[in-house]
Design an enzyme around this catalytic site. Structure first.
Site, PDB file in Angstrom:
ATOM      1  N   HIS A 151     -29.324  20.446  -9.058  1.00  0.00           N
ATOM      2  CA  HIS A 151     -28.900  19.763 -10.275  1.00  0.00           C
ATOM      3  C   HIS A 151     -30.103  19.093 -10.944  1.00  0.00           C
ATOM      4  CE1 HIS A 151     -24.349  19.462  -9.117  1.00  0.00           C
ATOM      5  NE2 HIS A 151     -24.795  20.706  -9.216  1.00  0.00           N
ATOM      6  N   GLU A 173     -30.831  16.012 -11.651  1.00  0.00           N
ATOM      7  CA  GLU A 173     -31.378  14.839 -10.979  1.00  0.00           C
ATOM      8  C   GLU A 173     -32.285  15.248  -9.815  1.00  0.00           C
ATOM      9  OE1 GLU A 173     -26.960  13.732 -11.730  1.00  0.00           O
ATOM     10  OE2 GLU A 173     -28.204  15.549 -11.664  1.00  0.00           O
ATOM     11  N   CYS A 228     -22.921  13.759 -10.020  1.00  0.00           N
ATOM     12  CA  CYS A 228     -21.735  14.273  -9.314  1.00  0.00           C
ATOM     13  C   CYS A 228     -21.517  13.498  -8.023  1.00  0.00           C
ATOM     14  CB  CYS A 228     -21.887  15.770  -9.041  1.00  0.00           C
ATOM     15  SG  CYS A 228     -23.232  16.180  -7.900  1.00  0.00           S
ATOM     16  N   CYS A 267     -25.175  14.300  -5.943  1.00  0.00           N
ATOM     17  CA  CYS A 267     -26.334  13.592  -6.494  1.00  0.00           C
ATOM     18  C   CYS A 267     -26.166  12.076  -6.398  1.00  0.00           C
ATOM     19  CB  CYS A 267     -26.553  13.999  -7.949  1.00  0.00           C
ATOM     20  SG  CYS A 267     -27.063  15.717  -8.149  1.00  0.00           S
TER      21      CYS A 267
END
Length: 336
Positions: free
Chosen positions: A53, A55, A105, A114
């Site tokens: 992702h 991040e 998430c 995350c």
């Protein structure tokens, strides 16, 4: 230019737009890591479903900015990056701000959560543009607040919503966008796009559920409509045509592992989540009530050729603009 939260969030939003549609079925998300008050360590995005992702990409890149030869450079999967950062961060992110376009998430799917990673890294502040509309993945904000991480939500929320809109739409029904390439003077004839723009279109074809094209375009152009520029998956095709008779030697019919539908029943589109339309302006007129976006690739050249010859009268607003090499790409939404 004022260097504030909006400045950094805009960088995250712009980075995410570079991967709009390419993350399907996931949303396009961007993330920026800032050390202290203004040192930008990384500007990253989520690039493909199943991959790290935004991040995670940003945190890894930020760590490498100060530790360029660290072992984390060899870590590729979300799980490995999460695990490595949790064990080896040594408080590096404690004076960092994390700007992310979508709420981190809070569930474990193809990748770890995350929100859990951020809880462990304990950054100075997390600034979120938009809450996660996906109930399964939401809850990241609460998770961060539960360990007293300073968190803010709503920075550039309107712009973040525009970025998120395709994801919201294909999760709740069908998202349809029209891809059009033209020259500066509006010509749509012949070879217009650069190889970089063609590769982008082929990358889109690799992701979509269905490609819709007009019957006349098929008969005249005799296209292949595959994703060979990126060695990707050729999409299934629906040819919009009342006349069901076509020359079977046209290349698109020869592509293996592809379904081709010939129909003028647009209700069939509701069977799919993510649809790209290719062709000329005739289909724009027919589909104008159904199109979510028009994606317009503009080549910096002037050429003789056909353009908007039919009687079109549609107003659009520019949602975002970007470049692919020398070519401009506009994401357009019809004005209400």
């Amino acid at each position: 230019m004022k260097i504030n939260n909006e400045f950094f969030m805009k960088l995250a939003i712009n980075e995410a737009w570079k991967y709009q549609f390419l993350t399907y079925p996931n949303p396009a998300v961007g993330c920026v890591i800032v050390k202290g008050e203004s040192e930008i360590l990384s500007i990253e995005a989520h690039k493909e479903a199943g991959m790290p992702h935004a991040e995670v990409n940003a945190l890894k890149a930020a760590f490498l900015k100060y530790h360029p030869n660290d072992l984390i450079k060899t870590k590729k999967t979300s799980h490995d990056i999460h695990e490595y950062l949790i064990k080896n961060h040594n408080g590096f992110f404690n004076d960092c701000k994390v700007y992310v376009t979508l709420e981190p998430c809070n569930h474990i799917g193809k990748t770890p959560a995350c929100a859990n990673l951020l809880k462990e890294l304990n950054p100075k502040k997390v600034i979120i543009a938009h809450e996660d509309p996906n109930k399964e993945a939401s809850g990241g904000l609460e998770a961060l607040l539960s360990v007293n991480i300073n968190t803010e939500i709503g920075c550039m929320k309107k712009e973040a919503f525009e970025l998120l809109y395709p994801f919201i739409k294909w999760n709740s029904g069908t998202f349809i966008f029209y891809k059009m390439a033209q020259t500066l003077n509006g010509s749509v004839d012949g070879a217009i796009s650069s190889n970089a723009a063609k590769a982008y279109v082929h990358a889109l074809r690799d992701k979509i559920d269905l490609l819709l094209i007009g019957g006349n375009t098929v008969r005249v152009d005799k296209p292949t409509l595959d994703a060979r520029y990126i060695a990707g998956r050729a999409p299934n095709v629906m040819i919009y045509s009342k006349n069901k008779i076509f020359d079977n030697s046209i290349p698109l019919f020869k592509v293996p592992n592809r379904n081709v539908i010939i129909s003028n029943d647009l209700f069939k589109l509701l069977d799919y989540k993510f649809i790209m339309v290719e062709g000329t302006y005739n289909l724009v007129d027919i589909l104008k009530e159904k199109l979510d976006y028009v994606v317009l690739l503009i080549s910096p050249k002037i050429r003789k050729g056909a353009n908007a010859l039919n009687d079109l009268d549609i107003d659009y607003e520019i949602v975002h603009e970007n470049y692919i090499g020398e070519e401009k790409i506009l994401y357009l939404k019809r004005k209400n």
